[in-house]
Design an enzyme around this catalytic site. Structure first.
Site, PDB file in Angstrom:
ATOM      1  N   THR A 106       0.988  -1.286  -0.021  1.00  0.00           N
ATOM      2  CA  THR A 106       0.056  -0.083   0.057  1.00  0.00           C
ATOM      3  C   THR A 106       0.645   1.406   0.017  1.00  0.00           C
ATOM      4  O   THR A 106       0.495   2.234  -0.695  1.00  0.00           O
ATOM      5  CB  THR A 106      -0.873  -0.058   1.250  1.00  0.00           C
ATOM      6  OG1 THR A 106      -1.809  -1.245   1.116  1.00  0.00           O
ATOM      7  CG2 THR A 106      -1.777   1.342   1.271  1.00  0.00           C
ATOM      8  N   SER A 145      -7.282  -1.180  -6.066  1.00  0.00           N
ATOM      9  CA  SER A 145      -7.051  -1.584  -4.852  1.00  0.00           C
ATOM     10  C   SER A 145      -5.364  -2.033  -4.928  1.00  0.00           C
ATOM     11  O   SER A 145      -5.066  -2.698  -6.062  1.00  0.00           O
ATOM     12  CB  SER A 145      -7.499  -2.632  -4.031  1.00  0.00           C
ATOM     13  OG  SER A 145      -7.004  -3.223  -3.011  1.00  0.00           O
ATOM     14  N   THR A 146      -4.728  -1.640  -3.836  1.00  0.00           N
ATOM     15  CA  THR A 146      -3.311  -2.091  -3.891  1.00  0.00           C
ATOM     16  C   THR A 146      -3.207  -3.727  -4.282  1.00  0.00           C
ATOM     17  O   THR A 146      -2.278  -4.013  -4.616  1.00  0.00           O
ATOM     18  CB  THR A 146      -2.630  -1.930  -2.441  1.00  0.00           C
ATOM     19  OG1 THR A 146      -2.693  -0.354  -2.240  1.00  0.00           O
ATOM     20  CG2 THR A 146      -1.307  -2.482  -2.458  1.00  0.00           C
ATOM     21  N   ASN A 147      -4.317  -4.324  -3.485  1.00  0.00           N
ATOM     22  CA  ASN A 147      -4.195  -5.854  -3.757  1.00  0.00           C
ATOM     23  C   ASN A 147      -4.395  -6.379  -5.297  1.00  0.00           C
ATOM     24  O   ASN A 147      -4.381  -7.397  -5.428  1.00  0.00           O
ATOM     25  CB  ASN A 147      -5.340  -6.379  -3.013  1.00  0.00           C
ATOM     26  CG  ASN A 147      -5.231  -5.904  -1.522  1.00  0.00           C
ATOM     27  OD1 ASN A 147      -4.299  -5.353  -1.106  1.00  0.00           O
ATOM     28  ND2 ASN A 147      -6.224  -6.041  -0.535  1.00  0.00           N
ATOM     29  N   THR A 192      35.124 -39.096  -9.041  1.00  0.00           N
ATOM     30  CA  THR A 192      33.875 -39.008  -8.201  1.00  0.00           C
ATOM     31  C   THR A 192      34.147 -39.136  -6.665  1.00  0.00           C
ATOM     32  O   THR A 192      35.086 -39.664  -6.452  1.00  0.00           O
ATOM     33  CB  THR A 192      33.222 -40.522  -8.599  1.00  0.00           C
ATOM     34  OG1 THR A 192      34.176 -41.553  -8.257  1.00  0.00           O
ATOM     35  CG2 THR A 192      32.876 -40.440 -10.080  1.00  0.00           C
ATOM     36  N   SER A 323      46.228 -11.233  -5.178  1.00  0.00           N
ATOM     37  CA  SER A 323      46.621 -11.008  -3.899  1.00  0.00           C
ATOM     38  C   SER A 323      47.435  -9.666  -3.720  1.00  0.00           C
ATOM     39  O   SER A 323      48.282  -9.175  -4.738  1.00  0.00           O
ATOM     40  CB  SER A 323      47.718 -12.276  -3.214  1.00  0.00           C
ATOM     41  OG  SER A 323      48.250 -11.956  -2.057  1.00  0.00           O
ATOM     42  N   SER A 324      47.245  -9.097  -2.412  1.00  0.00           N
ATOM     43  CA  SER A 324      47.934  -8.122  -1.927  1.00  0.00           C
ATOM     44  C   SER A 324      49.189  -8.482  -1.364  1.00  0.00           C
ATOM     45  O   SER A 324      50.147  -7.519  -1.005  1.00  0.00           O
ATOM     46  CB  SER A 324      47.314  -7.057  -1.218  1.00  0.00           C
ATOM     47  OG  SER A 324      46.935  -7.547  -0.002  1.00  0.00           O
ATOM     48  N   LYS A 329      49.941 -14.208  -7.718  1.00  0.00           N
ATOM     49  CA  LYS A 329      48.780 -15.055  -7.526  1.00  0.00           C
ATOM     50  C   LYS A 329      47.451 -14.660  -7.959  1.00  0.00           C
ATOM     51  O   LYS A 329      47.392 -13.203  -8.221  1.00  0.00           O
ATOM     52  CB  LYS A 329      48.390 -14.925  -5.898  1.00  0.00           C
ATOM     53  CG  LYS A 329      47.330 -16.036  -5.644  1.00  0.00           C
ATOM     54  CD  LYS A 329      47.319 -16.043  -3.957  1.00  0.00           C
ATOM     55  CE  LYS A 329      46.606 -17.149  -3.720  1.00  0.00           C
ATOM     56  NZ  LYS A 329      44.955 -17.053  -3.807  1.00  0.00           N
TER      57      LYS A 329
END
Length: 478
Positions: A106, A145-147, A192, A323-324, A329
């Site tokens: 609503t 209606s909102t509905n 597997t 990577s920092s 990497k």
């Protein structure tokens, strides 16, 4: 008006609860203001697609109400013009209700009603808040209606996204099929339960991925059919009270025309008003696609692992430094991204399921949560799937030497020998080969368990991954 330093900054509006000061320049009104104050939850406004869909509903209703004489021509025209301007992106900042709200939508419906009304009032030469000219409820929301407008709007918002996503899944399917052909001549070790298993052609695994994507593509394409049935005209509980029959039938036709979607009026609007299972079904299909994407991306990450300390058979495209602290990497960030999106879609499906199940009697109060979750899932996948396709699947390579090395060092020859020497004997030889470092084929030859011709044929057929018993034709006795 409230004056500050001689300047009026607010206008007073009233509703059933009393009066409140609304910012003078705001196109929304008191109903939206109360919702804004009541739901300072996420800081995220309602999904724009819901707003656009509601604007289409309002335009259709105003058009029909004007044609049928329920609205004056100037009022009907003013509402339609306002809707068109708002659909073009005008005044987006006026749709301020939070994505997480009570009230079955609503607040959002009234936000749209008020912005349309005040913009239309200005076009008629009036002042914002002078609802004698155009009223948010009596005119913009007439016979609604909102509905009935909110569930209708959610369908209108979701259908184009489903079409787009189905197309994206089709492209992903094609990309996986291209990899199936590209790697058709490479044998790699199958696995597997993360343990060595029978060999497969590397292309076959991509063929399996493509089949899964094809199912997802088709399921999503067909899901649109579930969303075409609307309850517009059903008003509050689906009975259609306060909506004239002529309007009820005409508004569905008008909405179908202006939306370009194959919408149809439900023959039992009460069902569409209170039951949200259709959205659960669509979300479930999104979840199924997400599950497949999560599995595929997980396989990619696992087979790409290393490259020196892991499996390293796949080579995913390097798209950014990983990577920092560790130079050189490179991480599988695109595969991780699609995995994260898939998890979000699965989580949203849980929210949609709970919200749909929590509806009571003639209405589901939680449809705003359903809308936000469903549209988020669709939008995330629409953005993520092409990135995964283009920046991960498209550039994926295989390390042929690594695949061959793993195949040479594994014990899959034991499986090829089972039809000739039995399971227990093959298991003992495999155990001895692993302990001594000798090859399974050498031990077979040493023990005289298979002729050289049989062993050679078995190894050759094993490498080509054909169906049947390695080294044996249908006419040959074992």
């Amino acid at each position: 008006m409230i004056e500050i330093s001689g300047e009026s900054l607010f206008r007073m509006e009233q509703d059933a609860l009393g009066s409140a000061a609304v910012p003078k320049d705001a196109y929304y009104g008191i109903h939206t203001l109360r919702a804004k104050d009541n739901f300072p939850i996420s800081g995220r406004p309602v999904n724009r697609r819901i707003i656009e869909a509601l604007l289409l509903v309002k335009k259709a209703a105003a058009t029909v109400n004007g044609k049928l004489g329920f609205l004056a021509a100037s009022v009907s025209s003013g509402i339609q013009i306002a809707c068109d301007e708002l659909l073009s992106g005008e005044l987006d900042d006026q749709f301020v209700t939070d994505a997480y709200q009570g009230g079955a939508g609503t607040s959002t419906n009234m936000n749209v009603n008020e912005v349309i009304a005040n913009l239309a009032i200005e076009h008629l030469g009036g002042t914002k808040g002078d609802y004698r000219l155009i009223h948010p409820i009596d005119h913009v929301n007439l016979h609604q209606s909102t509905n009935d407008v909110y569930p209708t709007a959610l369908r209108i918002a979701a259908i184009p996204l489903l079409r787009t996503l189905s197309g994206q899944m089709a492209l992903l399917q094609e990309g996986l099929q291209a990899k199936e052909k590209e790697f058709a001549d490479i044998v790699r070790l199958g696995r597997t339960q993360l343990m060595d298993a029978l060999p497969i052609m590397a292309g076959q695994s991509f063929g399996a991925y493509a089949k899964a994507a094809a199912r997802d593509r088709w399921r999503l394409y067909k899901a649109e059919e579930r969303l075409r049935e609307i309850n517009l005209g059903g008003t509050a509980v689906g009975t259609g009270m306060n909506a004239p029959p002529g309007y009820v039938y005409a508004v569905a036709e008008e909405l179908r025309e202006i939306s370009g979607l194959g919408l149809s009026r439900s023959d039992f609007p009460m069902d569409v008003t209170q039951n949200m299972d259709v959205f659960v079904e669509v979300s479930g299909l999104l979840k199924a696609a997400a599950v497949n994407l999560l599995k595929i991306s997980g396989d990619f990450r696992l087979l790409n692992s290393g490259p020196d300390g892991g499996i390293g058979e796949y080579k995913l495209p390097p798209v950014q430094a990983g990577s920092s602290i560790m130079p050189g990497k490179v991480n599988p960030v695109i595969a991780e991204m699609i995995g994260s999106v898939s998890m979000r879609v699965i989580a949203n499906d849980t929210a949609i399921t709970l919200a749909a199940a929590s509806g009571q009697l003639e209405l589901n109060a939680f449809i705003p949560l359903i809308a936000e979750s469903l549209l988020e899932s669709l939008e995330l996948m629409i953005h993520a799937v092409p990135v995964f396709h283009e920046r991960c699947v498209g550039g994926l390579k295989l390390d042929r030497e690594r695949c061959s090395d793993h195949l040479e060092r594994c014990g899959v020859m034991a499986a090829a020998a089972v039809p000739y020497i039995g399971y227990d004997a093959a298991a003992e030889l495999h155990k001895e080969a692993a302990a001594t470092g000798r090859t399974f084929a050498d031990l077979l030859e040493e023990r005289g368990l298979m002729t050289e011709m049989q062993g050679s044929a078995a190894i050759q057929q094993l490498r080509s991954v054909q169906a049947g018993i390695p080294g044996h034709t249908e006419r040959d006795p074992l």
